[in-house]
Design a protein around this motif. Structure first.
Motif, PDB file in Angstrom:
ATOM      1  N   ALA A 160       0.826  -1.201   0.000  1.00  0.00           N
ATOM      2  CA  ALA A 160       0.000   0.000   0.000  1.00  0.00           C
ATOM      3  C   ALA A 160       0.863   1.254   0.000  1.00  0.00           C
ATOM      4  N   ILE A 161       1.910   1.260   0.814  1.00  0.00           N
ATOM      5  CA  ILE A 161       2.798   2.414   0.867  1.00  0.00           C
ATOM      6  C   ILE A 161       3.560   2.568  -0.447  1.00  0.00           C
ATOM      7  N   ASP A 162       4.031   1.456  -1.012  1.00  0.00           N
ATOM      8  CA  ASP A 162       4.733   1.515  -2.293  1.00  0.00           C
ATOM      9  C   ASP A 162       3.833   2.116  -3.377  1.00  0.00           C
ATOM     10  N   ARG A 163       2.589   1.638  -3.418  1.00  0.00           N
ATOM     11  CA  ARG A 163       1.665   2.158  -4.432  1.00  0.00           C
ATOM     12  C   ARG A 163       1.344   3.627  -4.185  1.00  0.00           C
ATOM     13  N   ALA A 164       1.150   4.002  -2.941  1.00  0.00           N
ATOM     14  CA  ALA A 164       0.855   5.398  -2.635  1.00  0.00           C
ATOM     15  C   ALA A 164       1.953   6.323  -3.154  1.00  0.00           C
ATOM     16  N   ASN A 165       3.191   5.950  -2.947  1.00  0.00           N
ATOM     17  CA  ASN A 165       4.299   6.776  -3.434  1.00  0.00           C
ATOM     18  C   ASN A 165       4.378   6.758  -4.956  1.00  0.00           C
ATOM     19  N   ARG A 166       4.099   5.620  -5.570  1.00  0.00           N
ATOM     20  CA  ARG A 166       4.069   5.563  -7.037  1.00  0.00           C
ATOM     21  C   ARG A 166       3.024   6.517  -7.595  1.00  0.00           C
ATOM     22  N   TYR A 167       1.860   6.526  -6.987  1.00  0.00           N
ATOM     23  CA  TYR A 167       0.765   7.360  -7.500  1.00  0.00           C
ATOM     24  C   TYR A 167       1.070   8.846  -7.295  1.00  0.00           C
ATOM     25  N   ALA A 168       1.756   9.163  -6.206  1.00  0.00           N
ATOM     26  CA  ALA A 168       2.178  10.558  -6.004  1.00  0.00           C
ATOM     27  C   ALA A 168       3.165  10.972  -7.087  1.00  0.00           C
ATOM     28  N   ARG A 169       4.102  10.088  -7.397  1.00  0.00           N
ATOM     29  CA  ARG A 169       5.074  10.404  -8.448  1.00  0.00           C
ATOM     30  C   ARG A 169       4.403  10.512  -9.814  1.00  0.00           C
ATOM     31  N   ALA A 170       3.301   9.802  -9.992  1.00  0.00           N
ATOM     32  CA  ALA A 170       2.574   9.859 -11.265  1.00  0.00           C
ATOM     33  C   ALA A 170       1.761  11.138 -11.409  1.00  0.00           C
ATOM     34  N   GLY A 171       1.658  11.918 -10.342  1.00  0.00           N
ATOM     35  CA  GLY A 171       1.003  13.216 -10.454  1.00  0.00           C
ATOM     36  C   GLY A 171      -0.199  13.438  -9.573  1.00  0.00           C
ATOM     37  N   ALA A 172      -0.589  12.468  -8.758  1.00  0.00           N
ATOM     38  CA  ALA A 172      -1.725  12.668  -7.860  1.00  0.00           C
ATOM     39  C   ALA A 172      -1.438  13.814  -6.893  1.00  0.00           C
ATOM     40  N   ASP A 173      -2.424  14.659  -6.668  1.00  0.00           N
ATOM     41  CA  ASP A 173      -2.257  15.794  -5.760  1.00  0.00           C
ATOM     42  C   ASP A 173      -2.362  15.365  -4.298  1.00  0.00           C
ATOM     43  N   VAL A 174      -3.213  14.385  -4.036  1.00  0.00           N
ATOM     44  CA  VAL A 174      -3.446  13.862  -2.690  1.00  0.00           C
ATOM     45  C   VAL A 174      -3.487  12.348  -2.790  1.00  0.00           C
ATOM     46  N   VAL A 175      -2.955  11.659  -1.790  1.00  0.00           N
ATOM     47  CA  VAL A 175      -2.939  10.191  -1.786  1.00  0.00           C
ATOM     48  C   VAL A 175      -3.750   9.676  -0.608  1.00  0.00           C
ATOM     49  N   PHE A 176      -4.447   8.590  -0.834  1.00  0.00           N
ATOM     50  CA  PHE A 176      -5.407   8.030   0.124  1.00  0.00           C
ATOM     51  C   PHE A 176      -5.115   6.538   0.240  1.00  0.00           C
ATOM     52  N   VAL A 177      -4.545   6.112   1.365  1.00  0.00           N
ATOM     53  CA  VAL A 177      -4.336   4.697   1.650  1.00  0.00           C
ATOM     54  C   VAL A 177      -5.554   4.220   2.436  1.00  0.00           C
ATOM     55  N   GLU A 178      -6.363   3.380   1.817  1.00  0.00           N
ATOM     56  CA  GLU A 178      -7.598   2.937   2.437  1.00  0.00           C
ATOM     57  C   GLU A 178      -7.369   1.859   3.488  1.00  0.00           C
ATOM     58  N   ALA A 179      -8.081   2.001   4.599  1.00  0.00           N
ATOM     59  CA  ALA A 179      -8.240   0.983   5.640  1.00  0.00           C
ATOM     60  C   ALA A 179      -6.960   0.525   6.339  1.00  0.00           C
ATOM     61  N   PRO A 180      -6.121   1.451   6.837  1.00  0.00           N
ATOM     62  CA  PRO A 180      -5.067   1.006   7.751  1.00  0.00           C
ATOM     63  C   PRO A 180      -5.708   0.408   8.995  1.00  0.00           C
ATOM     64  N   ARG A 181      -5.050  -0.601   9.594  1.00  0.00           N
ATOM     65  CA  ARG A 181      -5.685  -1.396  10.646  1.00  0.00           C
ATOM     66  C   ARG A 181      -5.324  -0.987  12.064  1.00  0.00           C
ATOM     67  N   SER A 182      -4.384  -0.066  12.248  1.00  0.00           N
ATOM     68  CA  SER A 182      -3.938   0.285  13.601  1.00  0.00           C
ATOM     69  C   SER A 182      -3.372   1.689  13.592  1.00  0.00           C
ATOM     70  N   ILE A 183      -3.228   2.267  14.782  1.00  0.00           N
ATOM     71  CA  ILE A 183      -2.609   3.583  14.878  1.00  0.00           C
ATOM     72  C   ILE A 183      -1.160   3.507  14.412  1.00  0.00           C
ATOM     73  N   GLY A 184      -0.521   2.354  14.622  1.00  0.00           N
ATOM     74  CA  GLY A 184       0.842   2.187  14.134  1.00  0.00           C
ATOM     75  C   GLY A 184       0.920   2.289  12.622  1.00  0.00           C
ATOM     76  N   GLU A 185      -0.047   1.710  11.923  1.00  0.00           N
ATOM     77  CA  GLU A 185      -0.065   1.805  10.459  1.00  0.00           C
ATOM     78  C   GLU A 185      -0.388   3.227  10.012  1.00  0.00           C
ATOM     79  N   ILE A 186      -1.293   3.886  10.710  1.00  0.00           N
ATOM     80  CA  ILE A 186      -1.612   5.280  10.393  1.00  0.00           C
ATOM     81  C   ILE A 186      -0.353   6.136  10.507  1.00  0.00           C
ATOM     82  N   GLU A 187       0.405   5.914  11.552  1.00  0.00           N
ATOM     83  CA  GLU A 187       1.652   6.671  11.753  1.00  0.00           C
ATOM     84  C   GLU A 187       2.676   6.331  10.676  1.00  0.00           C
ATOM     85  N   ARG A 188       2.788   5.055  10.344  1.00  0.00           N
ATOM     86  CA  ARG A 188       3.784   4.644   9.350  1.00  0.00           C
ATOM     87  C   ARG A 188       3.461   5.226   7.977  1.00  0.00           C
TER      88      ARG A 188
END
Length: 289
Positions: free
Chosen positions: A170-198
């Motif tokens: 999910a993180i790899d794809r999020a960064n790929r999509y940002a590099r492709a030109g997305a203005d905002v990135v949305f990682v759906e459904a992190p499962r813990s506060i630790g994942e939200i922080e990461r």
């Protein structure tokens, strides 16, 4: 930047230091309530439009035309309040995405959200999601960027990789999509506060997070999200969940029988036929194999 456009108004909010809280809306009444209660932005929730507008579960049954019509109603009612609009998978391949972006832009949205699920998509907080390859979604993002006539229209790229492929993907794809030109990135459904922080720490882009009542992501205070660097928090069920609960209570008071209601998004979708529609999908999937 032209401050008279919806996209420019949203970008102005994003350039400030505060977290943008966007309640979910799906009809004119909800849009009017959000506008009159002082929120800076609103979120056109595909799940809400499916459930409340059409009596259908959020499993890819709505068409682009139906969503665009609802986007126009909501954007018009909101007035100057910018609307972040769910556009699911873009309703097809890159060519279809171009038409979708043009239609949403004419409807008056400030941002359009596209996701990397395979069609038909499923609510991000349901199991059994399937994804398209990242490079295929990047082609959709390029098409969306080329299609917008207002350069300030905000493109939100959502990845649903956390469920089927894990948080690393999910993180790899999020960064790929940002590099492709997305203005905002949305990682759906992190499962813990630790994942939200990461995600906040490792994704190099402005971030949107989805706070779904009863969903997979832990409810997190706005101050915490802002401190981590999230720029937008959407709350799709802010109006829908109370509507369902109070509606059922009112009907029972009139003599109706309370149906069995499961927890979370799946329970909500069961009220509008999730099991029946899933069975139809499985039956015809087997026929086509």
């Amino acid at each position: 930047m032209n401050p008279s456009t919806p996209g420019a108004r949203l970008r102005a909010l994003l350039s400030g230091g505060d977290l943008v809280t966007a309640p979910g809306v799906y009809d004119g009444l909800g849009a009017a309530l959000v506008a009159r209660t002082g929120f800076g932005a609103a979120y056109l929730t595909g799940a809400g439009v499916s459930v409340a507008g059409f009596g259908l579960p959020d499993i890819g049954l709505l068409t682009a035309t139906e969503m665009v019509e609802r986007a126009g109603i909501v954007a018009d009612t909101l007035g100057d309040v910018p609307l972040i609009a769910d556009a699911d998978t873009g309703y097809g391949e890159p060519m279809n995405v171009v038409r979708t972006v043009r239609a949403y832009e004419r409807a008056g949205v400030a941002a359009i959200q596209l996701e990397d699920q395979a069609f038909p998509k499923r609510c991000g907080h349901l199991p059994d999601k399937e994804l398209v390859p990242a490079e295929r979604f990047e082609a959709k993002l390029r098409a969306a960027l080329d299609a917008r006539t207002d350069p300030d229209l905000v493109l939100v790229a959502r990845t649903d990789a956390r469920g089927p492929l894990g948080v690393d993907e999910a993180i790899d794809r999020a960064n790929r999509y940002a590099r492709a030109g997305a203005d905002v990135v949305f990682v759906e459904a992190p499962r813990s506060i630790g994942e939200i922080e990461r995600i906040a720490r490792e994704v190099d882009a402005p971030l949107l997070i989805n706070m779904v009542q009863g969903g997979l992501t832990p409810d997190t205070a706005p101050a915490t999200l802002a401190a981590l660097g999230y720029r937008i928090a959407i709350h799709p069920g802010a109006l829908l969940a109370p509507y369902v609960l109070h509606g059922l209570d009112a009907l029972v008071r009139l003599g109706g029988t309370l149906p069995e209601v499961g927890a979370g998004p799946q329970g909500l979708f069961e009220l509008v036929g999730l099991s029946d529609w899933s069975a139809i999908g499985e039956r015809h999937r087997e026929v086509n194999v």
